[in-house]
Structures are given as C-alpha cells and as structure tokens.
Design a protein around this motif. Structure first.
Motif, PDB file in Angstrom:
ATOM      1  N   ILE A 113       0.851  -1.188   0.000  1.00  0.00           N
ATOM      2  CA  ILE A 113       0.000   0.000   0.000  1.00  0.00           C
ATOM      3  C   ILE A 113       0.891   1.244   0.000  1.00  0.00           C
ATOM      4  O   ILE A 113       1.879   1.315   0.735  1.00  0.00           O
ATOM      5  CB  ILE A 113      -0.906   0.041   1.241  1.00  0.00           C
ATOM      6  N   VAL A 114       0.536   2.227  -0.827  1.00  0.00           N
ATOM      7  CA  VAL A 114       1.244   3.503  -0.861  1.00  0.00           C
ATOM      8  C   VAL A 114       0.283   4.606  -0.441  1.00  0.00           C
ATOM      9  O   VAL A 114      -0.812   4.723  -0.989  1.00  0.00           O
ATOM     10  CB  VAL A 114       1.805   3.816  -2.260  1.00  0.00           C
ATOM     11  N   MET A 115       0.698   5.400   0.546  1.00  0.00           N
ATOM     12  CA  MET A 115      -0.049   6.584   0.942  1.00  0.00           C
ATOM     13  C   MET A 115       0.737   7.811   0.498  1.00  0.00           C
ATOM     14  O   MET A 115       1.955   7.865   0.691  1.00  0.00           O
ATOM     15  CB  MET A 115      -0.242   6.636   2.460  1.00  0.00           C
ATOM     16  N   THR A 116       0.053   8.797  -0.072  1.00  0.00           N
ATOM     17  CA  THR A 116       0.743   9.968  -0.617  1.00  0.00           C
ATOM     18  C   THR A 116       0.208  11.260   0.002  1.00  0.00           C
ATOM     19  O   THR A 116      -0.389  12.096  -0.685  1.00  0.00           O
ATOM     20  CB  THR A 116       0.595  10.016  -2.151  1.00  0.00           C
ATOM     21  N   PRO A 117       0.421  11.479   1.280  1.00  0.00           N
ATOM     22  CA  PRO A 117      -0.101  12.694   1.914  1.00  0.00           C
ATOM     23  C   PRO A 117       0.759  13.923   1.643  1.00  0.00           C
ATOM     24  O   PRO A 117       1.983  13.825   1.551  1.00  0.00           O
ATOM     25  CB  PRO A 117      -0.043  12.342   3.405  1.00  0.00           C
ATOM     26  N   HIS A 118       0.116  15.092   1.527  1.00  0.00           N
ATOM     27  CA  HIS A 118       0.868  16.337   1.643  1.00  0.00           C
ATOM     28  C   HIS A 118       0.965  16.643   3.139  1.00  0.00           C
ATOM     29  O   HIS A 118       0.453  15.893   3.998  1.00  0.00           O
ATOM     30  CB  HIS A 118       0.239  17.464   0.841  1.00  0.00           C
TER      31      HIS A 118
END
Length: 277
Positions: free
Chosen positions: A150-155
């Motif tokens: 799983i990849v999470m891409t938060p700013h």
C-alpha cells in the motif's frame, strides 16, 4: 517495459531506467489499474489520476463510479474504460493489478467503508487525499488494514491529520516513523518529497519544480504511482519512480503548467528514461 529505480548516492533518486517492452507484449501483460471516481461534479481528480496511470504504462485503466459520475467521465475520456460500481466491487476481478482511491472521492463514512473493503482485497493500492483524511479520527482502523503493498501519498496537511503526534520538522524522520507505524509505504509530498518503507528504508526526490504547485498535480502523481503498481513494481520503487517522473514533468513543462496538461508530457519524460538492452 521495465522500470528500474536508480540513485545518486545512497538515498537521492536519479533518473529511472526504462527498457522497451518485449515485441509480443499485450495490454493485459502491462497491467490493469482501477481508479475509484468521485461523485458527480467532483470527477476531475479521479480522471487526472486515471489518465496518468494510463500514460505511465498501465495496459488498461478503468474508472469505477456511479452512473452520474460516469456520464461526466464519458464526455472527457476515450481510452479509459468506465464501469459502474456495485456493492460487491465485482469489476475488480483477478485481472486488476492495482487500485487508486481518494482523489476527489469525498471524505465521508461511505468512503471509509469503501477503503477498508478495497484493502481487504489485498491488491497493491494507492491511498491519497480523501481516502486518508477520512481516517483522521480512526487512523488505527486504517493501519490495521494496510500492508506493505500500500502507498499513501499525503501532503503535509494530510500527514498532520493522519499522524497528529509525529512532528514534521524533519520530513525524513516523519516519513520513516509514519511508514513504520502504518505498515505502508509513505510518499510525503513536498519540495523534496520523501519516500519511506516500513523497514526504515527511505529515498528523497530533489528532482522537482515549483511549477507543480497547481491544483490537481497531486492527483497526477497518484496516477503515476498506481500505473507503476499495475505494472508489477514494488510499492517503494513505484512511489520513488513516480516522484521523479512527476518532478520531470514539472521541469519540462515550466511556467503555465496546469494539471490537465500534465499527461501530455509523460511520453517525453518516459522517452528520456529509455535505455536499450
């Protein structure tokens, strides 16, 4: 077509290596990606994501949503397939290799349940935007459901909401701690984005551009990650390579770049990465 992650030094991401696909390859071998649509009048973000996934090399991309949302998508896309979403998620079959959910999805209880249902499928999945925000007050429910594909891409704002007790004064430390806690790969977006894995491994992308600071740019990044996951790249490699490619789009396009033009630059970016053999 094969991407290889490369570095300058130990942690700085360099231009990825791209080899040409075999002569007998077909679209299903290149991977099928599914992007979850936002509701009607909020479909643009998921469409940007889907276009980027297709452009970076996924053999097929399907946008999954309700009928009214699909009517909007149908007025804009041709090479992307459209399917209605049912409660069983029957469109996500064994041929689907990667999923993206979050861009423009709407942060509500329905989305929270949908994300958990998608994660239960155990497919490589990109979580961004609303798919992260919706767990701000229930982050352990999310972390218990994720895995290292799983990849999470938060700013920075999304990161602070999802990991409120992790200081972001040091982005590398913050990303590494978040990856360990969540059990997922974290792509912490910023001028120098940091990619971190649950093992403690990390990489930094300095190949970027301030022209990327425009609405929808992050949705394109999400699509790049999803498209690479669909092609079988490990989550860490997909996130790191996507960050570099995204930055290269910004550098090539320069002033006046808008997110709806970013996909036009993907072929130029990929061409610059091709190495024979």
């Amino acid at each position: 077509m094969t991407f290889t992650l490369q570095f300058t030094g130990e942690t700085q991401i360099a231009r990825p290596r791209l080899t040409r696909p075999a002569a007998d390859i077909h679209k299903y071998m290149r991977g099928h990606a599914v992007v979850l649509s936002g509701p009607a009048l909020q479909t643009g973000a998921s469409r940007l994501c889907a276009l980027a996934a297709l452009g970076v090399g996924a053999g097929l991309v399907t946008i999954l949503g309700d009928r009214r949302a699909l009517d909007e998508h149908a007025a804009h896309v041709t090479a992307i397939m459209l399917k209605e979403k049912d409660t069983m998620l029957s469109a996500i079959d064994d041929r689907v290799r990667a999923i993206a959910v979050g861009p423009g999805a709407g942060a509500n209880d329905e989305l929270r349940l949908l994300v958990l249902k998608l994660l239960a499928l155990k497919k490589p999945t990109l979580l961004d935007a609303d798919a992260l925000t919706v767990f701000s007050d229930q982050n352990t429910h999310l972390f218990n459901a994720v895995s290292d594909n799983i990849v999470m891409t938060p700013h920075l704002g999304e990161f602070a909401r999802l990991f409120p007790d992790i200081a972001i004064t040091d982005p590398v430390s913050a990303a590494v701690n978040a990856a360990r806690r969540s059990g997922s790969v974290i792509l912490l977006k910023g001028p120098n984005s940091v990619i971190a894995a649950p093992t403690g491994r990390f990489a930094i992308n300095t190949h970027s551009s301030p022209w990327l600071a425009t609405a929808g740019s992050g949705d394109v990044l999400s699509g790049l990650v999803c498209g690479l996951l669909a092609q079988g790249l490990p989550a860490f490699d997909a996130a790191a390579i996507a960050a570099w490619l995204h930055g290269d789009i910004g550098r090539r396009a320069g002033a006046g770049l808008t997110a709806d033009r970013m996909a036009e630059y993907i072929p130029l970016v990929l061409q610059g990465c091709i190495q024979e053999g």
